[in-house]
Design an enzyme around this catalytic site. Structure first.
Site, mmCIF file in Angstrom:
data_model
loop_
_atom_site.group_PDB
_atom_site.id
_atom_site.type_symbol
_atom_site.label_atom_id
_atom_site.label_comp_id
_atom_site.label_asym_id
_atom_site.label_seq_id
_atom_site.Cartn_x
_atom_site.Cartn_y
_atom_site.Cartn_z
ATOM 1 N N ASN A 155 -7.186 4.866 9.578
ATOM 2 C CA ASN A 155 -6.705 3.625 10.182
ATOM 3 C C ASN A 155 -6.853 3.584 11.699
ATOM 4 O O ASN A 155 -6.998 2.515 12.283
ATOM 5 C CB ASN A 155 -5.245 3.375 9.784
ATOM 6 C CG ASN A 155 -4.383 4.606 9.897
ATOM 7 O OD1 ASN A 155 -4.652 5.620 9.252
ATOM 8 N ND2 ASN A 155 -3.370 4.558 10.720
ATOM 9 N N CYS A 166 1.392 2.423 14.480
ATOM 10 C CA CYS A 166 2.612 3.164 14.202
ATOM 11 C C CYS A 166 3.050 4.011 15.390
ATOM 12 O O CYS A 166 4.203 4.368 15.508
ATOM 13 C CB CYS A 166 2.406 4.089 12.998
ATOM 14 S SG CYS A 166 1.702 3.225 11.595
ATOM 15 N N GLY A 168 0.813 -1.204 0.000
ATOM 16 C CA GLY A 168 0.000 0.000 0.000
ATOM 17 C C GLY A 168 0.853 1.264 0.000
ATOM 18 O O GLY A 168 0.516 2.252 -0.664
ATOM 19 N N THR A 169 1.941 1.218 0.731
ATOM 20 C CA THR A 169 2.837 2.376 0.783
ATOM 21 C C THR A 169 3.341 2.713 -0.614
ATOM 22 O O THR A 169 3.382 3.883 -1.015
ATOM 23 C CB THR A 169 4.025 2.075 1.728
ATOM 24 O OG1 THR A 169 3.510 1.798 3.040
ATOM 25 C CG2 THR A 169 5.002 3.225 1.791
ATOM 26 N N GLY A 219 -3.116 -5.483 0.286
ATOM 27 C CA GLY A 219 -3.674 -6.820 0.486
ATOM 28 C C GLY A 219 -3.775 -7.263 1.931
ATOM 29 O O GLY A 219 -4.757 -7.894 2.327
HETATM 30 C C1 LIG Z 1 -1.618 -0.117 6.385
HETATM 31 C C2 LIG Z 1 -1.843 1.208 5.757
HETATM 32 C C3 LIG Z 1 -0.941 1.715 4.820
HETATM 33 C C4 LIG Z 1 0.326 0.995 4.446
HETATM 34 O O1 LIG Z 1 0.086 -0.168 3.669
HETATM 35 P P1 LIG Z 1 1.268 -1.247 3.536
HETATM 36 O O2 LIG Z 1 0.732 -2.282 2.593
HETATM 37 O O3 LIG Z 1 1.492 -1.785 4.915
HETATM 38 O O4 LIG Z 1 2.437 -0.540 2.998
HETATM 39 C C5 LIG Z 1 -1.217 2.947 4.252
HETATM 40 N N1 LIG Z 1 -2.323 3.626 4.566
HETATM 41 C C6 LIG Z 1 -3.216 3.167 5.453
HETATM 42 C C7 LIG Z 1 -4.447 3.964 5.761
HETATM 43 C C8 LIG Z 1 -2.999 1.946 6.084
HETATM 44 O O5 LIG Z 1 -3.882 1.504 6.980
#
Ligand SMILES: *Cc1c(COP(=O)(O)O)cnc(C)c1O
Length: 393
Positions: free
Chosen positions: A148, A323, A69-70, A197
């Protein structure tokens, strides 16, 4: 152990594991190769694009598979920043994930861009008036779909429509929303949308970026031209297949009852906690939130202490945000919501998944009750201890 930290990550679904396993064993060929075995691998990747697309009502060609996601967030921001060097203002919110905030910081530091972090109300929702004002002269927008920490769903329909009207490209970090709440990119005019994912029962290390058909895009990773030239690198086949399968499973559940089962477990847990423990507050909009998330503060208790006790009692959850665990400052999200530092530091995030059960939730409630009483007695806050013994129905 009872796992109530599903906004941090989720367990791989057994059906997802079954779907991906052949691509770690027999079907290990490079999907770009020419023989029949490789074509079968290619077909599995194509199917995964369709499955992910179906979850958000996009088309398969609009989905680019990524490494997480990052990466999806960074790739969208990098492209948009590069494309708009002339108008250099970025509009985002004060409650974004670090995968947006830190990248925006870097754009400000190294590309000379400016940023406006639009605030939220006490319910944790974007201030649309301030947002609309911020759009003036903006080059790009990135607003998350669901937060989140709190699970609060943002007014993305309105925010994206306003950006569209102003001709400004709109990215959304939908990582906490995808698979948890219905998303339809035919209805909501977002241009870029990030997916991860491991937040919905696929493994870690695979994500996707939706890019609306007709939008220009330039990749961060260049090389062999995989993913239609938008993300080079030999594909993480098993991860991609897993993401597709997880998307398919979540679509069935969303179409079926929109995760009503999870929402009712979450509500049952909150009802019990509010009834049985004095000095509990729910944070964030109750009306606009994902089905699985509960954000609560416990007067007179430091979350850090609660977490240690709860781990001992067999419950895994987070303080505010995964985090921020271990750091002493209240999170930026709670600060933006005008939650006092004391209340922020006494808050827990309890996040459920499709695997959560009523028994899990009931055991967790009892553990939380025990942990809160213990902390309050140690901290000499007996005045706000438990008030009654709950009789389970
Ligand atoms: C977990 C998360 C991410 C990061 O996703 P990764 O796949 O862990 O890199 C980014 N944004 C939000 C809102 C998240 O909850």
């Amino acid at each position: 152990m009872i796992y109530l930290d599903s906004n941090a990550t989720t367990q791989v679904h057994p059906d997802v594991l079954d779907a991906m396993m052949p691509y770690l064993t027999d079907n290990w060929h490079n999907p770009s190769s020419g023989y029949r075995a490789a074509k079968r691998v290619r077909e599995a990747i194509d199917l995964a694009h369709e499955q992910v697309a179906a979850l958000i009502n996009a088309s398969a060609e609009e989905i680019v598979m990524t490494g997480c996601g990052t990466e999806s967030n960074n790739a969208a921001l990098a492209f948009l920043a590069n494309q708009h060097r002339d108008t250099n203002k970025i509009v985002t919110s004060a409650i974004e994930h670090s995968a947006i905030l830190r990248y925006v910081d870097a754009l400000v530091d190294s590309n000379g861009m400016t940023v406006e972090h639009v605030g939220v109300d006490t319910g944790g929702r974007l201030d649309l008036d301030a947002y609309q004002a911020a759009l003036n002269g903006a080059a790009m927008v990135s607003i998350m779909w669901a937060n989140n920490e709190t699970g609060v769903i943002q007014p993305i329909d309105e925010a994206s429509a306003l950006a569209r009207k102003a001709g400004i490209p709109f990215h959304t970090d939908a990582i906490q929303a995808v698979g948890k709440t219905p998303i339809d990119v035919q209805q909501t005019p977002v241009d870029f949308l990030s997916i991860s994912g491991h937040k919905f029962h696929a493994p870690k290390g695979v994500g996707a970026l939706y890019i609306r058909s007709g939008m220009r895009f330039e990749p961060m990773l260049r090389g062999g031209g995989q993913e239609g030239g938008r993300r080079s690198g030999t594909e993480n086949v098993a991860g991609i297949v897993a993401l597709g399968k997880a998307a398919e499973l979540m679509k069935v559940r969303l179409d079926d009852d929109n995760h009503a089962g999870i929402a009712s477990l979450r509500d049952h847990m909150e009802d019990r906690l509010l009834a049985e423990i004095r000095g509990v507050n729910r944070n964030g909009s109750l009306e606009h939130r994902t089905a699985n998330t509960s954000h609560l503060s416990f007067d007179g208790c430091e979350a850090a202490g609660l977490l240690i006790l709860l781990d001992e009692y067999g419950v895994q959850c987070s303080a505010g945000s995964a985090c921020m665990t271990g750091k002493q400052q209240p999170s930026h999200v709670q600060t933006a919501m005008s939650i006092s530092p004391t209340q922020a530091k006494s808050s827990l995030r309890l996040s459920l998944s499709i695997f959560s059960t009523r028994a899990d939730v009931d055991t967790a409630v009892e553990a939380i009750q025990k942990a809160v009483s213990k902390l309050r007695s140690v901290q000499g806050n007996s005045g706000v201890g438990p008030v009654q013994v709950y009789t389970s129905d």
